[in-house]
Design a protein around this motif. Structure first.
Motif, PDB file in Angstrom:
ATOM      1  N   VAL A  21       0.838  -1.202   0.000  1.00  0.00           N
ATOM      2  CA  VAL A  21       0.000   0.000   0.000  1.00  0.00           C
ATOM      3  C   VAL A  21       0.874   1.254   0.000  1.00  0.00           C
ATOM      4  O   VAL A  21       0.639   2.187  -0.762  1.00  0.00           O
ATOM      5  N   ALA A  22       1.895   1.270   0.825  1.00  0.00           N
ATOM      6  CA  ALA A  22       2.751   2.457   0.932  1.00  0.00           C
ATOM      7  C   ALA A  22       3.521   2.754  -0.343  1.00  0.00           C
ATOM      8  O   ALA A  22       3.669   3.917  -0.727  1.00  0.00           O
ATOM      9  N   VAL A  23       4.017   1.712  -1.029  1.00  0.00           N
ATOM     10  CA  VAL A  23       4.858   1.946  -2.214  1.00  0.00           C
ATOM     11  C   VAL A  23       4.056   2.011  -3.515  1.00  0.00           C
ATOM     12  O   VAL A  23       4.636   2.160  -4.586  1.00  0.00           O
ATOM     13  N   ASN A  24       2.735   1.951  -3.432  1.00  0.00           N
ATOM     14  CA  ASN A  24       1.908   1.985  -4.632  1.00  0.00           C
ATOM     15  C   ASN A  24       2.205   3.192  -5.529  1.00  0.00           C
ATOM     16  O   ASN A  24       2.316   3.026  -6.751  1.00  0.00           O
ATOM     17  N   PRO A  25       2.366   4.411  -4.991  1.00  0.00           N
ATOM     18  CA  PRO A  25       2.690   5.552  -5.866  1.00  0.00           C
ATOM     19  C   PRO A  25       4.051   5.420  -6.549  1.00  0.00           C
ATOM     20  O   PRO A  25       4.249   5.931  -7.654  1.00  0.00           O
ATOM     21  N   VAL A  26       4.977   4.721  -5.907  1.00  0.00           N
ATOM     22  CA  VAL A  26       6.296   4.486  -6.505  1.00  0.00           C
ATOM     23  C   VAL A  26       6.160   3.490  -7.651  1.00  0.00           C
ATOM     24  O   VAL A  26       6.663   3.698  -8.757  1.00  0.00           O
ATOM     25  N   ARG A  27       5.444   2.399  -7.393  1.00  0.00           N
ATOM     26  CA  ARG A  27       5.225   1.382  -8.412  1.00  0.00           C
ATOM     27  C   ARG A  27       4.516   1.974  -9.633  1.00  0.00           C
ATOM     28  O   ARG A  27       4.790   1.605 -10.762  1.00  0.00           O
ATOM     29  N   ALA A  28       3.599   2.929  -9.387  1.00  0.00           N
ATOM     30  CA  ALA A  28       2.850   3.567 -10.475  1.00  0.00           C
ATOM     31  C   ALA A  28       3.669   4.649 -11.187  1.00  0.00           C
ATOM     32  O   ALA A  28       3.200   5.217 -12.179  1.00  0.00           O
ATOM     33  N   GLY A  29       4.875   4.938 -10.691  1.00  0.00           N
ATOM     34  CA  GLY A  29       5.721   5.942 -11.324  1.00  0.00           C
ATOM     35  C   GLY A  29       5.338   7.380 -10.991  1.00  0.00           C
ATOM     36  O   GLY A  29       5.769   8.311 -11.668  1.00  0.00           O
ATOM     37  N   LEU A  30       4.557   7.566  -9.933  1.00  0.00           N
ATOM     38  CA  LEU A  30       4.103   8.910  -9.565  1.00  0.00           C
ATOM     39  C   LEU A  30       5.080   9.635  -8.643  1.00  0.00           C
ATOM     40  O   LEU A  30       5.088  10.861  -8.593  1.00  0.00           O
ATOM     41  N   ARG A  31       5.861   8.893  -7.891  1.00  0.00           N
ATOM     42  CA  ARG A  31       6.866   9.451  -6.987  1.00  0.00           C
ATOM     43  C   ARG A  31       8.037   8.480  -6.905  1.00  0.00           C
ATOM     44  O   ARG A  31       7.915   7.306  -7.193  1.00  0.00           O
ATOM     45  N   ARG A  32       9.195   9.012  -6.466  1.00  0.00           N
ATOM     46  CA  ARG A  32      10.382   8.163  -6.302  1.00  0.00           C
ATOM     47  C   ARG A  32      10.364   7.402  -4.982  1.00  0.00           C
ATOM     48  O   ARG A  32      10.991   6.352  -4.855  1.00  0.00           O
ATOM     49  N   HIS A  33       9.665   7.974  -3.981  1.00  0.00           N
ATOM     50  CA  HIS A  33       9.615   7.358  -2.651  1.00  0.00           C
ATOM     51  C   HIS A  33       8.277   7.708  -2.020  1.00  0.00           C
ATOM     52  O   HIS A  33       7.759   8.806  -2.249  1.00  0.00           O
ATOM     53  N   PRO A  34       7.704   6.822  -1.208  1.00  0.00           N
ATOM     54  CA  PRO A  34       6.430   7.136  -0.552  1.00  0.00           C
ATOM     55  C   PRO A  34       6.486   8.377   0.350  1.00  0.00           C
ATOM     56  O   PRO A  34       5.459   8.992   0.616  1.00  0.00           O
ATOM     57  N   ASP A  35       7.688   8.747   0.805  1.00  0.00           N
ATOM     58  CA  ASP A  35       7.827   9.971   1.602  1.00  0.00           C
ATOM     59  C   ASP A  35       7.277  11.187   0.845  1.00  0.00           C
ATOM     60  O   ASP A  35       6.865  12.168   1.452  1.00  0.00           O
ATOM     61  N   GLU A  36       7.290  11.122  -0.487  1.00  0.00           N
ATOM     62  CA  GLU A  36       6.878  12.243  -1.337  1.00  0.00           C
ATOM     63  C   GLU A  36       5.378  12.241  -1.648  1.00  0.00           C
ATOM     64  O   GLU A  36       4.893  13.174  -2.278  1.00  0.00           O
ATOM     65  N   TRP A  37       4.652  11.195  -1.253  1.00  0.00           N
ATOM     66  CA  TRP A  37       3.229  11.059  -1.603  1.00  0.00           C
ATOM     67  C   TRP A  37       2.367  11.514  -0.430  1.00  0.00           C
ATOM     68  O   TRP A  37       2.362  10.878   0.625  1.00  0.00           O
ATOM     69  N   PRO A  38       1.597  12.595  -0.591  1.00  0.00           N
ATOM     70  CA  PRO A  38       0.824  13.123   0.539  1.00  0.00           C
ATOM     71  C   PRO A  38      -0.532  12.444   0.777  1.00  0.00           C
ATOM     72  O   PRO A  38      -1.206  12.768   1.747  1.00  0.00           O
ATOM     73  N   PHE A  39      -0.932  11.510  -0.088  1.00  0.00           N
ATOM     74  CA  PHE A  39      -2.292  10.959  -0.031  1.00  0.00           C
ATOM     75  C   PHE A  39      -2.336   9.545   0.530  1.00  0.00           C
ATOM     76  O   PHE A  39      -2.954   8.659  -0.043  1.00  0.00           O
ATOM     77  N   GLY A  40      -1.665   9.336   1.639  1.00  0.00           N
ATOM     78  CA  GLY A  40      -1.661   8.013   2.238  1.00  0.00           C
ATOM     79  C   GLY A  40      -1.192   8.059   3.676  1.00  0.00           C
ATOM     80  O   GLY A  40      -0.866   9.114   4.217  1.00  0.00           O
ATOM     81  N   SER A  41      -1.138   6.903   4.283  1.00  0.00           N
ATOM     82  CA  SER A  41      -0.759   6.797   5.690  1.00  0.00           C
ATOM     83  C   SER A  41       0.750   6.730   5.891  1.00  0.00           C
ATOM     84  O   SER A  41       1.226   6.893   7.021  1.00  0.00           O
ATOM     85  N   HIS A  42       1.506   6.504   4.828  1.00  0.00           N
ATOM     86  CA  HIS A  42       2.949   6.299   4.992  1.00  0.00           C
ATOM     87  C   HIS A  42       3.632   7.440   5.734  1.00  0.00           C
ATOM     88  O   HIS A  42       4.424   7.204   6.649  1.00  0.00           O
ATOM     89  N   ARG A  43       3.367   8.666   5.354  1.00  0.00           N
ATOM     90  CA  ARG A  43       4.070   9.798   5.974  1.00  0.00           C
ATOM     91  C   ARG A  43       3.832   9.838   7.490  1.00  0.00           C
ATOM     92  O   ARG A  43       4.751  10.125   8.254  1.00  0.00           O
ATOM     93  N   ALA A  44       2.623   9.513   7.908  1.00  0.00           N
ATOM     94  CA  ALA A  44       2.345   9.477   9.354  1.00  0.00           C
ATOM     95  C   ALA A  44       3.057   8.297  10.005  1.00  0.00           C
ATOM     96  O   ALA A  44       3.673   8.443  11.068  1.00  0.00           O
ATOM     97  N   HIS A  45       3.001   7.134   9.372  1.00  0.00           N
ATOM     98  CA  HIS A  45       3.665   5.954   9.939  1.00  0.00           C
ATOM     99  C   HIS A  45       5.177   6.124   9.996  1.00  0.00           C
ATOM    100  O   HIS A  45       5.832   5.588  10.889  1.00  0.00           O
ATOM    101  N   ALA A  46       5.719   6.882   9.040  1.00  0.00           N
ATOM    102  CA  ALA A  46       7.169   7.099   9.003  1.00  0.00           C
ATOM    103  C   ALA A  46       7.609   8.226   9.933  1.00  0.00           C
ATOM    104  O   ALA A  46       8.801   8.491  10.061  1.00  0.00           O
TER     105      ALA A  46
END
Length: 142
Positions: free
Chosen positions: A72-97
């Motif tokens: 779930v966290a790396v989905n934007p990376v897999r889709a080529g939208l960001r290089r790292h989930p740290d850069e994706w604001p639309f998910g739980s990763h940033r809070a979990h990290a």
């Protein structure tokens, strides 16, 4: 129901929840209805935002839960939208990290009991990103 992880994408979303099947069906109807209302209000549109019915799969082991959270966290990376989930604001990763405050409705990552610590979570994410990048390099070299 409890929300452990989520990621909003352009055409779909992923969410990891703890809930009984009947409770989950009701909750997903409410969630999708609320989200459609919010998005449509902002865009001046009507109707569903997501076409398909949700797909629920039970997570049967700790390893499966851990893999699902990382997926779930790396989905934007897999889709080529960001290089790292740290850069994706639309998910739980940033809070979990630990990069932003955790909303009250999002369960702490430690509550899953899958990652030894926040650092263990970040290590799992970084390893997944490294695997995605290695796969891309191999595909580009062909």
């Amino acid at each position: 129901w409890r929300i452990f992880a989520y990621c909003l994408m352009g055409t779909h979303f992923h969410v990891i929840v703890g809930a009984e099947p009947v409770q989950l069906a009701r909750a997903m109807r409410r969630l999708k209805g609320w989200y459609a209302h919010e998005v449509n209000d902002r865009r001046g549109r009507t109707g569903p935002v997501f076409d398909a019915r949700y797909d629920a799969r039970p997570l049967a082991s700790e390893a499966h839960v851990g893999a699902a959270v990382v997926y779930v966290a790396v989905n934007p990376v897999r889709a080529g939208l960001r290089r790292h989930p740290d850069e994706w604001p639309f998910g739980s990763h940033r809070a979990h990290a630990g990069l932003e405050p955790r909303p009250k409705w999002l369960e702490p990552i430690e509550r899953l009991g899958v990652f030894s610590s926040r650092a263990g979570y970040r290590d799992a994410i970084d390893a997944a990103v490294a695997r995605i990048n290695a796969t891309r390099r191999l595909a580009a070299a062909r």
